[in-house]
Design an enzyme around this catalytic site. Structure first.
Site, PDB file in Angstrom:
ATOM      1  N   HIS A 101       0.882  -1.218   0.350  1.00  0.00           N
ATOM      2  CA  HIS A 101       0.212  -0.174  -0.224  1.00  0.00           C
ATOM      3  C   HIS A 101       0.923   1.630   0.036  1.00  0.00           C
ATOM      4  O   HIS A 101       0.996   1.915  -0.473  1.00  0.00           O
ATOM      5  CB  HIS A 101      -0.533   0.219   1.125  1.00  0.00           C
ATOM      6  CG  HIS A 101      -1.440   1.182   1.728  1.00  0.00           C
ATOM      7  ND1 HIS A 101      -2.851   1.467   1.097  1.00  0.00           N
ATOM      8  CD2 HIS A 101      -1.483   2.656   2.369  1.00  0.00           C
ATOM      9  CE1 HIS A 101      -3.651   2.517   1.206  1.00  0.00           C
ATOM     10  NE2 HIS A 101      -2.529   3.621   2.081  1.00  0.00           N
ATOM     11  N   GLU A 102       2.335   1.224   1.317  1.00  0.00           N
ATOM     12  CA  GLU A 102       2.749   2.628   0.911  1.00  0.00           C
ATOM     13  C   GLU A 102       3.442   2.502  -0.357  1.00  0.00           C
ATOM     14  O   GLU A 102       4.004   3.697  -0.929  1.00  0.00           O
ATOM     15  CB  GLU A 102       3.969   2.188   2.202  1.00  0.00           C
ATOM     16  CG  GLU A 102       3.038   2.161   3.089  1.00  0.00           C
ATOM     17  CD  GLU A 102       2.290   3.161   3.847  1.00  0.00           C
ATOM     18  OE1 GLU A 102       2.489   4.533   2.831  1.00  0.00           O
ATOM     19  OE2 GLU A 102       1.197   3.462   3.999  1.00  0.00           O
ATOM     20  N   HIS A 105       1.653   4.486  -2.879  1.00  0.00           N
ATOM     21  CA  HIS A 105       1.800   6.878  -3.003  1.00  0.00           C
ATOM     22  C   HIS A 105       2.959   6.331  -3.131  1.00  0.00           C
ATOM     23  O   HIS A 105       2.922   7.324  -4.267  1.00  0.00           O
ATOM     24  CB  HIS A 105       1.806   6.745  -1.702  1.00  0.00           C
ATOM     25  CG  HIS A 105       1.158   6.352  -0.457  1.00  0.00           C
ATOM     26  ND1 HIS A 105      -0.577   6.889  -1.850  1.00  0.00           N
ATOM     27  CD2 HIS A 105       0.244   5.899   1.095  1.00  0.00           C
ATOM     28  CE1 HIS A 105      -1.394   6.909  -0.444  1.00  0.00           C
ATOM     29  NE2 HIS A 105      -1.036   5.444   0.961  1.00  0.00           N
ATOM     30  N   HIS A 109       3.153   9.101  -6.661  1.00  0.00           N
ATOM     31  CA  HIS A 109       4.095  10.792  -6.410  1.00  0.00           C
ATOM     32  C   HIS A 109       5.225   9.933  -7.949  1.00  0.00           C
ATOM     33  O   HIS A 109       5.424  11.528  -8.073  1.00  0.00           O
ATOM     34  CB  HIS A 109       5.209  10.298  -5.118  1.00  0.00           C
ATOM     35  CG  HIS A 109       5.848  11.242  -5.250  1.00  0.00           C
ATOM     36  ND1 HIS A 109       7.109  11.026  -4.865  1.00  0.00           N
ATOM     37  CD2 HIS A 109       5.876  12.389  -6.014  1.00  0.00           C
ATOM     38  CE1 HIS A 109       8.032  12.438  -4.474  1.00  0.00           C
ATOM     39  NE2 HIS A 109       7.249  13.418  -5.430  1.00  0.00           N
TER      40      HIS A 109
END
Length: 234
Positions: A101-102, A105, A109
């Protein structure tokens, strides 16, 4: 001054707190449950994260271990993927899911995902509104001239910034989970049965953001009830 002492609108705050508490308890319960299932690939959260990042062509993100449980986050300012003790070196289905999940991100980005850009840009605005909202509301409340309602309306507007930030967060978090599930499947890190458990963990985590948005709506509603009717009373 009803905003200082007990008034019926406090129930809105209580309801919001209950919603957030239930969501937080659910994500911890779900995470703890699937932390007991070791993924068949044997990869740790950090290893899975590295594979996902490299598969996405991202080589300039540093993976770091941080203290705590479920304190995982991606920092776009210094391009660090921060994984908690319960995720970084753990081989559970839950740990790999949170790490992925991270990574979602980080991929957002790198790809210039618009909702992430908007949320990041809105952070200082939300902080500004949160800092000034109550002082402005109180100034407007204690003024006894025609400009008092204008000041109160400005305070309510500033207070709404935190809600806007919560609403901007929702698509960012949902998309990160979608990317995580896709990468875990494409890279063969988890099998279908394992993905089922990971999906539950990520859905439970997503509900905490929905709960935060609901709490922000209730808080704004309380402020409107307390201060918005002042012009009708004057």
């Amino acid at each position: 001054m009803p905003f200082i002492y007990w008034d019926p609108t406090y129930f809105l705050i209580i309801i919001g707190a209950i919603i957030c508490s239930v969501a937080s308890a659910r994500v911890r319960t779900t995470f703890n449950k699937y932390s007991g299932y070791r993924n068949m690939s044997g990869m740790t959260g950090a290893q899975a994260a590295q594979r996902i990042l490299h598969a996405a062509g991202i080589y300039d993100v540093t993976i770091k271990r941080i203290s705590g449980s479920l304190t995982d986050h991606y920092n776009p300012a210094n391009k660090t993927l921060n994984l908690s003790e319960s995720v970084c070196n753990q081989t559970s289905v839950a740990a790999v899911g949170v790490a992925a999940h991270e990574c979602g991100h980080a991929i957002q980005h790198a790809r210039g995902y618009l909702p992430l850009k908007l949320r990041t840009a809105f952070v200082p605005i939300a902080n500004f509104g949160s800092t000034l909202a109550w002082p402005v509301l109180l100034i407007g409340l204690f003024m006894n001239n025609r400009s008092s309602m204008t000041i109160i309306h400005i305070g309510i507007f500033l207070f709404s910034f935190s809600l806007i930030f919560q609403l901007l967060t929702l698509p960012v978090e949902f998309d990160a989970s979608r990317r995580a599930m896709a990468q875990l499947r494409e890279q063969g890190i988890l099998g279908e049965q394992e993905l089922h458990g990971t999906r539950k963990v990520l859905k439970a985590a997503a509900l905490t953001y929905v709960a935060s948005a609901a709490a922000a709506i209730l808080q704004l509603l309380r402020v409107i009830i307390l201060f918005g009717g002042r012009d009708r009373d004057d």
